[in-house]
Design a protein around this motif. Sequence first.
Motif, short mmCIF file in Angstrom:
data_model
loop_
_atom_site.label_atom_id
_atom_site.label_comp_id
_atom_site.label_asym_id
_atom_site.label_seq_id
_atom_site.Cartn_x
_atom_site.Cartn_y
_atom_site.Cartn_z
N SER A 2 2.02 32.68 -74.74
CA SER A 2 2.51 31.54 -75.51
C SER A 2 2.81 30.38 -74.58
CB SER A 2 3.78 31.94 -76.26
OG SER A 2 4.84 32.15 -75.35
N ASP A 3 2.89 29.17 -75.18
CA ASP A 3 3.21 27.98 -74.40
C ASP A 3 4.54 28.14 -73.68
OD1 ASP A 3 0.94 26.84 -75.24
OD2 ASP A 3 1.85 25.49 -76.71
N LEU A 4 5.55 28.67 -74.38
CA LEU A 4 6.88 28.81 -73.80
C LEU A 4 6.86 29.75 -72.61
CD1 LEU A 4 9.88 28.18 -73.84
CD2 LEU A 4 10.19 30.02 -75.52
N ARG A 5 6.20 30.90 -72.77
CA ARG A 5 6.13 31.87 -71.67
C ARG A 5 5.35 31.31 -70.49
NH1 ARG A 5 3.70 37.20 -73.71
NH2 ARG A 5 3.97 37.73 -71.51
N ALA A 6 4.25 30.61 -70.78
CA ALA A 6 3.47 30.00 -69.71
C ALA A 6 4.29 28.96 -68.97
CB ALA A 6 2.20 29.38 -70.29
N MET A 7 5.05 28.16 -69.73
CA MET A 7 5.89 27.13 -69.13
C MET A 7 6.95 27.77 -68.23
SD MET A 7 6.57 23.71 -69.42
CE MET A 7 6.31 23.13 -71.09
N GLN A 8 7.60 28.83 -68.72
CA GLN A 8 8.64 29.51 -67.94
C GLN A 8 8.06 30.12 -66.67
OE1 GLN A 8 10.03 32.18 -70.99
NE2 GLN A 8 11.67 30.82 -71.64
N ARG A 9 6.86 30.71 -66.79
CA ARG A 9 6.22 31.31 -65.62
C ARG A 9 5.91 30.24 -64.58
NH1 ARG A 9 0.86 32.07 -64.13
NH2 ARG A 9 0.51 33.81 -62.69
N CYS A 11 7.29 27.28 -64.19
CA CYS A 11 8.54 26.77 -63.61
C CYS A 11 9.07 27.73 -62.54
CB CYS A 11 9.60 26.59 -64.71
SG CYS A 11 9.27 25.23 -65.84
N GLY A 12 9.01 29.03 -62.85
CA GLY A 12 9.49 30.02 -61.88
C GLY A 12 8.66 30.03 -60.61
N LEU A 13 7.35 29.92 -60.74
CA LEU A 13 6.47 29.89 -59.57
C LEU A 13 6.71 28.66 -58.71
CD1 LEU A 13 3.13 31.12 -61.19
CD2 LEU A 13 4.47 32.32 -59.45
N MET A 14 6.96 27.53 -59.36
CA MET A 14 7.19 26.30 -58.59
C MET A 14 8.52 26.38 -57.85
SD MET A 14 6.67 22.40 -59.83
CE MET A 14 6.74 21.04 -58.66
N ARG A 15 9.56 26.89 -58.52
CA ARG A 15 10.86 27.06 -57.85
C ARG A 15 10.72 27.98 -56.64
NH1 ARG A 15 13.54 27.57 -63.07
NH2 ARG A 15 14.84 25.76 -63.50
N GLY A 107 -0.01 22.63 -39.78
CA GLY A 107 -0.94 23.58 -40.39
C GLY A 107 -1.45 23.05 -41.71
N LYS A 108 -2.54 23.64 -42.19
CA LYS A 108 -3.12 23.20 -43.46
C LYS A 108 -2.30 23.73 -44.63
CE LYS A 108 -7.86 22.66 -41.82
NZ LYS A 108 -9.27 23.02 -42.03
N PRO A 109 -2.34 23.04 -45.78
CA PRO A 109 -1.58 23.50 -46.96
C PRO A 109 -1.99 24.91 -47.35
CG PRO A 109 -2.44 21.29 -47.31
CD PRO A 109 -3.07 21.79 -46.05
N THR A 110 -1.00 25.69 -47.80
CA THR A 110 -1.29 27.08 -48.19
C THR A 110 -0.93 27.34 -49.64
OG1 THR A 110 0.91 27.73 -47.42
CG2 THR A 110 -0.91 27.96 -45.87
N TRP A 111 -0.37 26.36 -50.34
CA TRP A 111 0.06 26.59 -51.72
C TRP A 111 -0.24 25.34 -52.53
CZ3 TRP A 111 3.43 24.85 -55.52
CH2 TRP A 111 3.73 25.76 -56.54
N TYR A 112 -0.90 25.50 -53.64
CA TYR A 112 -1.32 24.36 -54.44
C TYR A 112 -0.80 24.50 -55.87
CZ TYR A 112 -4.73 23.58 -50.70
OH TYR A 112 -5.33 23.38 -49.49
N VAL A 113 -0.04 23.53 -56.30
CA VAL A 113 0.39 23.49 -57.70
C VAL A 113 -0.82 23.35 -58.61
CG1 VAL A 113 1.70 22.18 -59.43
CG2 VAL A 113 2.67 22.57 -57.17
N ASP A 114 -1.85 22.60 -58.14
CA ASP A 114 -3.03 22.35 -58.97
C ASP A 114 -3.66 23.64 -59.48
OD1 ASP A 114 -2.46 19.94 -57.83
OD2 ASP A 114 -4.55 19.35 -57.60
#
Length: 376
Positions: A2-9, A11-15, A107-114
Motif C-alpha cells: 500500500s501507499d502508506l506502507r511504502a511511504m513508511q518503509r 522514510c525508515g530507509l532514509m532515516r 570516496g564515491k557515493p555508496t547510497w542513492y535515494v533515487d
Amino acid sequence: MSDLRAMQRLCGLMRKAVQDYEMIAPGDRVMVGVSGGKDSHFQVWMLKEVMHMNPILFSVEDNFPMTQAGIHNLKNISEEFGCTIISCKPNIKVQKVLMRKFFEKYGKPTWYVDRLIYTFPLHMAAKFNTPMLCYGENVSFEYPDDHNKVLHHVSLDIKAGERLALVGPSGGGKTTLCNLIPRFYDVTSGHIYIDGQDIQQVTLKSLREDIGIVQQDVYLFSGSVADNIAYGKPDATREEIIEAARLAGAERFIMALKDGFDTYVGERGVKLSGGQKQRIAIARVFLKNPPILILDEATSALDNESEILVGQSLEKLAHGRTTLTIAHRLTTIKNYDRILVLGSEGIVEAGTHDQLLEQKGVYYRLWNQLPGEDTL
C-alpha cells in the motif's frame, strides 16, 4: 504494497541512511541538490515534513540547458515547502576537477535515494504534480485477430516535461503507440517504462491515474455539463469543476447556456458543438491533473475558429506536463521540443521542426504538401 506502507518503509530507509553514514549532525544546516523531478520533491518533503529540517535547495545547470518545465518545477518546490533555492551554472571544467577531488577525498557515493524513489508507485508522482519520463524499448505490436504488424521494434524516450509530437502517413502506428502507454492494448514484445517502471508491473488503476487523454472523438454521457467534467475526478467539489472549466477556456460558453453548469447536454453531448465538447474534455483533464498527457489529433475535426480556441486551451494544459501529441495539422506542433516521423519501418526521422525541414525528407514533403507516398 500500500501507499502508506511504502511511504513508511521509504522514510525508515532514509532515516537509517542518514544515521549509518553520519550525513547530518545535530544543528547542521542541510543543503539538497534538486533537479525538479519527483525524487527532488520527495527528498525535500522527507527532510521538511518528516525529519523537521529546513533545507537550502541547490540547483546546478550543467551540460544540458534547463527546460521551462524544470524551471517551473524548481519554483514549485521552493514555494511549496518554503525553502530558499540557489541556482547556478558552473564552469564545466572546474566542476569536473572539483568532483575528482571530492571523490579522491571522500570516496564515491555508496547510497542513492533515487534507487528507492524510482521503485515507488507511479501515482505518488501525481501527489507532487511532477512531469514523468516515459520510454519504449524495442516495442512491437500486432493485432491478435488478423496478426497485422503495426509497430516493429520501436524504441523512443520522452523526457520529463518534454512536448513530443508524432507525425507520419496513415497506418504508421501513431495512435497504436499512444494506446499502448495506458495499456488499452499490451505490447506483443518489448517494454514500455514510466519513470523506470515497466507498465506491465503496475496496476491499470495506478497507471491510468497518471495519464490524461484528449482524443478527436469526445465521449460525453447523458447528464449535466458539471457531471461530464467531474468524470475526470468523481469526488471533485463544485469550485474545482468551475476552476477546471475556466482553465480550459470553457467557463464563458458554459455560463451562457440556459442552466450554466447544470445544463443537460443530451445523449453523447448532442446539444453542444464540436469545439464545446472538446473544451469539456480538456476541463476533465485539468480536473484530473495527470503528469502525462496524450493528445490524439484533438483539433483535427474542428473548424478554424474552434481549432484556435481549443488549441489555446491545449497549450495551457500541456504546460509542465510530459506531452505526447499525434498531429494532423503540422502547424500545431511546429514549436514542439521534438518531432518524430513514423513510417512503415518505425521512426524514420526525428528532430525539431527546423531540423526536419533542413533534412528535406518525409517531414519536409508533408509540410510542403508535396506529392509522394507520405500522406497524412
